[in-house]
Design an enzyme around this catalytic site. Structure first.
Site, PDB file in Angstrom:
ATOM      1  NE  ARG A  29      -2.783  -1.480  -0.722  1.00 49.21           N
ATOM      2  CZ  ARG A  29      -2.452  -2.731  -1.134  1.00 49.21           C
ATOM      3  NH1 ARG A  29      -2.359  -3.721  -0.284  1.00 49.21           N
ATOM      4  NH2 ARG A  29      -2.208  -2.994  -2.407  1.00 49.21           N
ATOM      5  CD  GLN A  69     -13.469   8.209   8.027  1.00 53.02           C
ATOM      6  OE1 GLN A  69     -13.948   7.160   8.471  1.00 53.02           O
ATOM      7  NE2 GLN A  69     -14.098   8.946   7.141  1.00 53.02           N
ATOM      8  CG  HIS A  91      -8.916   5.804  10.698  1.00 56.14           C
ATOM      9  ND1 HIS A  91      -9.935   5.543   9.810  1.00 56.14           N
ATOM     10  CD2 HIS A  91      -9.519   5.971  11.907  1.00 56.14           C
ATOM     11  CE1 HIS A  91     -11.092   5.534  10.450  1.00 56.14           C
ATOM     12  NE2 HIS A  91     -10.864   5.803  11.724  1.00 56.14           N
ATOM     13  CB  CYS A 130       8.431   1.461  18.073  1.00 57.90           C
ATOM     14  SG  CYS A 130       9.387   0.223  18.978  1.00 57.90           S
ATOM     15  CB  CYS A 152      12.465   0.902  16.866  1.00 58.60           C
ATOM     16  SG  CYS A 152      11.970   2.522  17.500  1.00 58.60           S
ATOM     17  CB  THR A 163     -16.321   9.032   4.615  1.00 53.42           C
ATOM     18  OG1 THR A 163     -16.395   8.003   5.601  1.00 53.42           O
ATOM     19  CG2 THR A 163     -17.098  10.240   5.076  1.00 53.42           C
ATOM     20  CG  LEU A 173     -19.694   7.771  -6.650  1.00 54.17           C
ATOM     21  CD1 LEU A 173     -19.167   8.867  -7.572  1.00 54.17           C
ATOM     22  CD2 LEU A 173     -18.756   6.568  -6.684  1.00 54.17           C
ATOM     23  CD  GLU A 174     -23.077   4.728  -3.338  1.00 54.33           C
ATOM     24  OE1 GLU A 174     -22.756   3.841  -2.540  1.00 54.33           O
ATOM     25  OE2 GLU A 174     -23.218   4.564  -4.551  1.00 54.33           O
TER      26      GLU A 174
HETATM   27  P1  OAD Z   1     -15.347   3.470   2.255  1.00 51.64           P
HETATM   28  O1  OAD Z   1     -14.713   2.620   1.206  1.00 51.64           O
HETATM   29  O2  OAD Z   1     -16.169   2.805   3.311  1.00 51.64           O
HETATM   30  O3  OAD Z   1     -16.287   4.545   1.553  1.00 51.64           O
HETATM   31  C1  OAD Z   1     -15.854   5.289   0.462  1.00 51.64           C
HETATM   32  C2  OAD Z   1     -16.997   6.227   0.076  1.00 51.64           C
HETATM   33  O4  OAD Z   1     -16.520   7.055  -0.978  1.00 51.64           O
HETATM   34  C3  OAD Z   1     -18.241   5.506  -0.430  1.00 51.64           C
HETATM   35  O5  OAD Z   1     -19.397   6.094   0.181  1.00 51.64           O
HETATM   36  C4  OAD Z   1     -18.225   5.777  -1.949  1.00 51.64           C
HETATM   37  O6  OAD Z   1     -19.539   5.917  -2.478  1.00 51.64           O
HETATM   38  C5  OAD Z   1     -17.505   7.106  -1.989  1.00 51.64           C
HETATM   39  N1  OAD Z   1     -16.778   7.356  -3.246  1.00 51.64           N
HETATM   40  C6  OAD Z   1     -16.143   6.473  -4.051  1.00 51.64           C
HETATM   41  N2  OAD Z   1     -15.568   7.102  -5.084  1.00 51.64           N
HETATM   42  C7  OAD Z   1     -15.822   8.425  -4.928  1.00 51.64           C
HETATM   43  C8  OAD Z   1     -15.505   9.599  -5.671  1.00 51.64           C
HETATM   44  N3  OAD Z   1     -14.786   9.558  -6.794  1.00 51.64           N
HETATM   45  N4  OAD Z   1     -15.953  10.794  -5.205  1.00 51.64           N
HETATM   46  C9  OAD Z   1     -16.693  10.868  -4.070  1.00 51.64           C
HETATM   47  N5  OAD Z   1     -17.029   9.807  -3.340  1.00 51.64           N
HETATM   48  C10 OAD Z   1     -16.599   8.585  -3.749  1.00 51.64           C
HETATM   49  O7  OAD Z   1     -14.176   4.343   2.898  1.00 51.64           O
HETATM   50  P2  OAD Z   1     -14.174   5.173   4.264  1.00 51.64           P
HETATM   51  O8  OAD Z   1     -15.511   5.728   4.564  1.00 51.64           O
HETATM   52  O9  OAD Z   1     -13.026   6.098   4.187  1.00 51.64           O
HETATM   53  O10 OAD Z   1     -10.455   2.394   8.598  1.00 51.64           O
HETATM   54  O11 OAD Z   1     -13.835   4.033   5.299  1.00 51.64           O
HETATM   55  C11 OAD Z   1     -13.680   4.379   6.654  1.00 51.64           C
HETATM   56  C12 OAD Z   1     -12.655   3.514   7.305  1.00 51.64           C
HETATM   57  O12 OAD Z   1     -12.957   2.133   7.079  1.00 51.64           O
HETATM   58  C13 OAD Z   1     -11.255   3.635   6.738  1.00 51.64           C
HETATM   59  O13 OAD Z   1     -10.549   4.728   7.248  1.00 51.64           O
HETATM   60  C14 OAD Z   1     -10.629   2.372   7.181  1.00 51.64           C
HETATM   61  C15 OAD Z   1     -11.724   1.430   6.780  1.00 51.64           C
HETATM   62  O14 OAD Z   1     -11.720   0.230   7.386  1.00 51.64           O
HETATM   63  C16 OAD Z   1      -9.355   1.880   9.146  1.00 51.64           C
HETATM   64  O15 OAD Z   1      -8.426   1.451   8.478  1.00 51.64           O
HETATM   65  C17 OAD Z   1      -9.356   1.902  10.640  1.00 51.64           C
END
Ligand code: OAD
Length: 243
Positions: free
Chosen positions: A55, A87, A105, A113, A132, A172, A198-199
């Protein structure tokens, strides 16, 4: 006017960073329980290290998009009155020029470490395990907050939410707490709320404004609106601070 912007994976999607929940709960082909929990790390640390090494390398090869750049422009006008809470573990906000930023996050470009708690900047691989730089123990892991762990800087975020006039949620899904509750918290404290996604997400309470589309288009347009409002307020002398 004080603004808090919460961002998620959707803001980096157009840069080529995959989101989490658009692929059947899998993250780059892996079950989240295997690569994003302390238990998964305990079961197979080499797999988890290799996963985040990949990543980290992938993120190094992509660039910020129009949405990241627009938020950096917003900071240029609002300074410390804008806090971006992300996030995301990529560094696209800072590479676009945002500096008043919380990585709640964690960050791919840092290691944590497990021996001494140091969080050094880290651009190399963590597998095979390097020592470390602070304590010499070979107990470095990615500085990424896994499920079941405490996100960073929650007090700072909550203070900003309580004081903000505008709260924006960008890209998000609203599936992971505490971030998923921030729009409702900001609204309860009197902020105007907007979602750019997006939605429409499964919000706890409706946003005052919800716009559907790609972040690369919606965010620059929204930022231009805010900048125009601010210029108007400055020229007419109308108040911009929250009562
Ligand atoms: P998600 O993958 O859950 O959500 C991504 C959101 O972005 C969805 O609602 C999509 O519809 C939207 N999306 C996708 N493409 C887009 C675009 N081009 N423009 C606008 N919106 C778009 O990701 P997060 O909400 O960030 O946590 O997930 C939250 C957390 O869950 C992450 O930080 C991570 C994950 O597990 C940890 O790692 C602790």
């Amino acid at each position: 006017m004080r603004i808090v912007v919460l961002t998620g994976a959707g803001i980096s999607a157009e840069s080529g960073v995959p989101t989490f929940r658009d692929a059947d709960g899998l993250w780059e082909g892996h079950d989240v329980d295997d690569v994003a929990t302390p238990e998964g790390f305990a079961r197979d640390p080499d797999l988890v290290q290799r996963f985040y090494d990949a990543r980290r390398r992938a993120v190094a090869s992509v660039v910020p998009n129009a949405a990241h750049r627009a938020l950096a422009r917003l900071e240029g006008a609002f300074g410390e009155d804008l806090l971006v809470v992300t996030q995301n573990v990529d560094d696209l906000h800072e590479r676009a020029g945002t500096s008043n930023l919380v990585h709640m996050h964690g960050e791919l470009r840092r290691a944590l470490c497990a021996g001494c708690g140091a969080r050094p900047v880290w651009d190399a691989d963590l597998e095979p395990r390097p020592p470390c730089p602070a304590c010499g123990e070979r107990m470095l892991r990615p500085d990424v907050v896994w499920f079941g762990e405490m996100p960073y800087e929650l007090d700072r975020i909550e203070q900003a939410l309580a004081a903000c006039d505008v709260f924006a949620s960008i890209g998000t899904s609203g599936a992971v707490y505490p971030a998923a509750g921030y729009a409702a918290l900001a609204a309860a404290w009197g902020a105007w709320t907007v979602e750019l996604n997006l939605e429409p997400s499964d919000a706890l309470v409706p946003f005052d404004d919800a716009r559907s589309g790609r972040a690369g288009e919606l965010v620059p347009a929204w930022v231009e609106e805010l900048l125009a409002t601010r210029n108007e307020e400055e020229s007419t002398g109308a108040p911009t601070e929250r009562d």
